[in-house]
Design a protein around this motif. Structure first.
Motif, mmCIF file in Angstrom:
data_model
loop_
_atom_site.group_PDB
_atom_site.id
_atom_site.type_symbol
_atom_site.label_atom_id
_atom_site.label_comp_id
_atom_site.label_asym_id
_atom_site.label_seq_id
_atom_site.Cartn_x
_atom_site.Cartn_y
_atom_site.Cartn_z
ATOM 1 N N ARG A 1 0.847 -1.193 0.000
ATOM 2 C CA ARG A 1 0.000 0.000 0.000
ATOM 3 C C ARG A 1 0.878 1.237 0.000
ATOM 4 O O ARG A 1 2.065 1.159 0.268
ATOM 5 N N HIS B 1 -4.202 -3.593 6.556
ATOM 6 C CA HIS B 1 -5.012 -4.615 5.912
ATOM 7 C C HIS B 1 -4.112 -5.440 4.997
ATOM 8 O O HIS B 1 -3.337 -4.909 4.220
ATOM 9 N N TYR C 1 -3.584 -7.468 1.966
ATOM 10 C CA TYR C 1 -4.230 -7.707 0.675
ATOM 11 C C TYR C 1 -4.082 -9.177 0.319
ATOM 12 O O TYR C 1 -3.079 -9.804 0.622
ATOM 13 N N LYS D 1 -8.651 -2.591 -7.703
ATOM 14 C CA LYS D 1 -9.569 -3.427 -6.939
ATOM 15 C C LYS D 1 -9.113 -3.553 -5.498
ATOM 16 O O LYS D 1 -9.908 -3.489 -4.563
ATOM 17 N N ALA D 2 -7.780 -3.697 -5.325
ATOM 18 C CA ALA D 2 -7.255 -3.798 -3.957
ATOM 19 C C ALA D 2 -7.448 -2.489 -3.219
ATOM 20 O O ALA D 2 -7.761 -2.476 -2.019
ATOM 21 N N ASP E 1 -9.825 -0.317 -3.732
ATOM 22 C CA ASP E 1 -11.243 -0.119 -3.418
ATOM 23 C C ASP E 1 -11.659 -0.928 -2.189
ATOM 24 O O ASP E 1 -12.560 -0.519 -1.448
ATOM 25 N N ASN E 2 -11.027 -2.057 -1.987
ATOM 26 C CA ASN E 2 -11.364 -2.889 -0.823
ATOM 27 C C ASN E 2 -10.605 -2.498 0.418
ATOM 28 O O ASN E 2 -10.793 -3.093 1.475
ATOM 29 N N ASP E 3 -9.696 -1.508 0.294
ATOM 30 C CA ASP E 3 -8.890 -1.072 1.447
ATOM 31 C C ASP E 3 -9.626 0.061 2.129
ATOM 32 O O ASP E 3 -9.799 1.153 1.566
ATOM 33 N N PRO E 4 -10.104 -0.165 3.352
ATOM 34 C CA PRO E 4 -10.846 0.909 4.047
ATOM 35 C C PRO E 4 -9.958 2.075 4.441
ATOM 36 O O PRO E 4 -10.449 3.159 4.743
#
Length: 855
Positions: free
Chosen positions: A756, A767, A769, A790-791, A793-796
């Motif tokens: 990240r 988080h 991945y 995509k990763a 978008d799923n990372d808050p």
């Protein structure tokens, strides 16, 4: 030199010239011959008719005697007939190169060969023989002959040729005298070796003129003029024709004559022409332009001195215009003309006077000039001429009063602008009578006198009778009523009785009024009658207003300035009084007794009858405005007094004695409260400016705080940053491009899990991945980017700006290869990404991503 002539020498004299080298006169004579003689100019003539038979020749001896030195020269002239088989062809003469025999040799002389005459336009067979040139030295040796000059070896070449052996000179084509009238040639004789055996002789060939050209007029149409009434023998004009033939012969001698005249009125022979000069003159009287305006003559010119049989002719047209002279006076079309005009009218045409004139229109001989010879002693009429119609326009130039004169009877005479021709007199028809009737109109009433002046004192009360101002109606034969009214009264002081014209006041007359100029006040009244249509007239009343003492004096100037500590402490004042002398100055000045501090602080001294001096009793006075009452009395018969206030402004002064600015503000009436109010306004304005600046700064801070929430495409951290410094070029950018390879070609152990961006702190724990599986085949960079999206978008914990970034394909040809196939040729353990941190913040992020930093 020997010249052999043909037998027709009898008709054509032979001319010989002697080249004279002596100083005296030479006498020529023929010796021992009664058949010939020689003239002073060298021409040999026959004294009687000679008939020389064939093979017979005549010998002449010509002597030249110098009368002063008595020297004698002689030469021989051989005249013989040379036989010829064709008697139709003319004989040629022979020219021999000979040397003159001199009795007493002192100076050598040569004969000049006479010219050879050749007719132009010859129709004979060419070449045609002209003359034979021979040297007497050709008896014992062979000679060659030649000719030179224009026409032979010079342009125009080839006209004359010579037989080099026989010496026969010939012409090769017809000659044209109008082109070349003569030729000058030189004959030469040389031996076979080219040596000159004789001196060259000059040969002149004259082209004899033939009548081969018609006369030509210089103009096709000749224009001339002659005044009408000209006497016989008057010169009209000259016509000219030219002939290209020789003017010294009959071929070029022209004669003129008139073939026809049109019209043949009043005679068929009005003109004649000088047959030699071409001058046309009149031969008959009776030229009248009013009957015949022009004549047309056909003129003929004939050469051969006018011989109608052999001469050539040509014609031209001559137009002779008959010019006008003033031989016809103007005549009135009637004996009496009538007209009428209203009274008091000017510049009005009363009658049109018509005349007839037979002369040429619009000329001075036609234009009429009209003159009144009786009936108008005061000059009330004039008669200008209409230039187009030639009519006389009888016009009124001064007003006429019907009540004085009701009619006029004028005697008018008409003449031309130029005098009449000699012998012509004005007839009775050049004089006419004009009867004019004057018409009455309703005239305006007239004030008398106008303007009317009166003199009175100002201050008259309202209702005072001033004068009576009446008007008279000029129409004595009409019973009409006149009414009066006021037209102009700027101060509205007067009124007029509409019936009798009495003028009285309706307000007090004031000489000091602004409507009074130089003591004069003007009022305009109108008088109208009841005629049809009504008429009106105006009159002016001038009132001279005399002054009375009705105005009290005032102090002047009304305001003065003084320093707190005046030096000097005196002020000069005077008085103003709108009245005139003696109701004005001299004045008496006095300080008022109240308030009491006035006389305690100030003194007033009289300087003269016009001025007084105000002084300060104390040494200083506080700043402020002081009003000092001063009583002033004038010198009128009934004196008038007035107490007026002098406004004295006391202020602080500089070293020049002038009030300073603040003190002037105070002196102008600005007290302490006004100054405080001005200062409060200035402070409020400064506070408003400060609040506006603070609001602008706060707005800028809010704008900077909101930039974290802007569109990712507008985020400056995901865009290219522009720096103001540039690198040295590609040479110093030694980048390892092997790292930009396809991501799916990397070794499995090199794939980082949970990568990240580390430029933002996570809000909670990291988080992890999921592991991205490697593609079985080399993939596209787009797949790699979509997996990262995509990763993210799923990372808050990912910020809003961590979104899809769009890259453009920039083509091939780069040494770095295509960005769509990134792969690494080396293992993860062999790569060192720490050096990327030296390339700037963007590459430092990349180094953290691929270097596997713990943070």
């Amino acid at each position: 030199m020997l010249l052999e002539h043909p037998f027709f020498l009898l008709l054509q004299p032979l001319k010989m010239s002697f080249v004279d080298c002596s100083e005296g006169k030479v006498w020529l004579e023929v010796g021992d011959s009664s058949d010939f003689r020689v003239s002073e100019d060298g021409v040999v003539y026959t004294l009687r008719h000679l008939s020389l038979a064939a093979k017979e020749k005549a010998l002449l001896v010509v002597y030249a005697r110098d009368l002063q030195s008595k020297q004698v020269w002689k030469t021989r002239v051989h005249i013989h007939v040379r036989p010829n088989g064709n008697s139709a062809q003319p004989q040629q003469r022979e020219l021999q190169f000979l040397t003159s025999r001199i009795i007493k040799q002192r100076v050598k002389r040569d004969w000049v060969i006479p010219p050879i005459n050749v007719p132009e336009n010859s129709r004979g067979q060419f070449p045609e023989d002209l003359v034979r040139i021979r040297s007497d030295r050709d008896k014992n040796r062979m000679l060659r002959y030649s000719v030179t000059g224009p026409g032979a070896d010079q342009p125009p070449t080839g006209i004359f040729i010579i037989n080099p052996i026989s010496g026969q000179l010939s012409v090769t084509k017809p000659l044209d005298r109008e082109h070349i009238s003569n030729f000058h040639l030189r004959a030469h004789a040389v031996d076979l070796n080219g040596n000159q055996v004789e001196n060259p002789i000059d040969i002149v060939i004259n082209v004899i003129d033939q009548n081969d050209n018609r006369p030509e007029f210089t103009h096709t149409i000749f224009n001339g003029s002659v005044p009408e009434g000209s006497k016989p023998g008057s010169f009209v004009m000259t016509v000219t024709a030219v002939d290209k033939d020789d003017p010294k012969t009959a071929n070029g001698m022209l004669r003129y004559k008139i073939l026809s005249q049109n019209p043949q009125s009043p005679s068929s022979n009005m003109f004649t022409i000088n047959n030699k000069t071409g001058d046309i003159i009149t031969v008959a009287a009776g030229l009248d332009r009013e009957k015949v305006t022009q004549y047309t003559l056909i003129i003929q010119a004939t050469d051969m001195e006018g011989n109608p049989t052999y001469g050539l002719s040509n014609t031209a047209t001559t137009v002779i215009r008959i010019t006008d002279v003033n031989d016809n006076p103007p005549e009135f079309t009637t004996d009496t003309f009538f007209g009428e005009v209203h009274e008091n009218r000017v510049n009005v045409i009363v009658a049109n006077l018509t005349v007839t004139d037979k002369d040429q229109p619009h000329t001075q001989a036609w234009s009429a000039v009209y003159r009144i010879i009786a009936g108008d002693p005061t000059g009330r009429f004039s008669i200008p001429t209409d230039p187009t119609t030639n009519e006389g326009l009888l016009t009124v130039v001064k007003p006429i009063d019907f009540e004085l004169t009701r009619s006029f009877m004028l005697t008018v005479e008409a003449e031309n602008e130029v005098t009449l021709a000699r012998g012509i007199h004005l007839p009775r028809q050049s004089t006419a009578t004009v009867s004019i009737r004057i018409l009455d109109i309703n005239e305006s009433p007239e004030f008398s006198p106008n303007p009317k002046s009166i003199k009175l004192e100002e201050g008259l009360p309202a209702g005072s009778l001033l004068t009576t101002f009446t008007a008279q109606d000029p129409d004595r034969f009409m019973r009409q009523t006149v009414r009066y009214s006021k037209m102009y009264d700027p101060a509205n002081w007067l009124e007029i009785d509409p019936v009798n014209g009495r003028i009285s006041t309706i307000a007090i007359l004031d000489r000091e009024s602004p409507y009074v100029k130089n003591n004069l006040y003007n009022v305009t009244f109108m008088a109208s009658d009841n005629g049809i249509p009504p008429a009106s007239g105006t009159g002016t009343l001038q009132m001279y207003l005399m002054d009375i003492n009705d105005n009290a004096p005032h102090v002047f100037p009304p305001e003065v300035e003084m320093c707190e500590k005046p030096d000097p402490n005196a002020i000069n004042i005077t008085a103003s009084d709108p009245d005139l002398t003696p109701n004005a100055g001299p004045f008496a000045f006095e300080l008022a007794s109240r308030p009491s501090d006035v006389r305690r602080n100030w003194t007033l001294n009289r300087v003269n009858g016009e001025y007084a001096q105000l002084r300060l009793r104390i040494s200083s006075l506080a700043s402020g405005i002081y009003e000092i009452p001063i009583m002033i009395t004038d010198s009128g018969n009934l004196p008038m007094s007035n107490t007026s206030y002098l406004r004295v402004k006391v202020c602080q002064c500089d070293h020049h004695g002038d009030c300073v600015d603040m003190e002037r503000i105070i002196a102008a009436g600005l007290g302490t409260g006004a100054i405080i109010a001005i200062l409060i306004c200035i402070i409020i304005l400064l506070v408003l400016v400060l609040l506006f600046v603070m609001w602008m700064k706060r707005r800028d801070k809010e704008r900077q705080a909101k930039q974290l929430l802007i569109d990712p495409e507008d985020d400056v951290r995901d865009n290219i940053l522009k720096y103001d410094e540039e690198g040295g070029g590609e040479e110093d950018q030694d980048y390892d491009l092997s790292q930009l390879q396809q991501p799916d070609a990397l070794e499995p152990e090199c794939v980082k899990v949970g990568i990240r961006r580390l430029d933002e702190r996570p809000l909670h724990h990291d988080h992890q991945y999921p592991l991205r599986s490697a593609a079985p085949h080399p993939g596209d960079i787009g797949d790699f980017i979509h997996e990262g999206l995509k990763a993210a978008d799923n990372d808050p914990t990912a910020p809003p700006y961590d979104s899809l970034l769009v890259f453009d394909y920039e083509g091939s040809g780069s040494t770095a290869g295509s960005l769509s196939s990134l792969h690494s040729s080396s293992s993860c353990g062999d790569q060192d990404y720490d050096y990327l941190g030296d390339w700037g913040p963007r590459f430092r992020k990349l180094a953290d991503l691929y270097g596997g930093g713990d943070d």
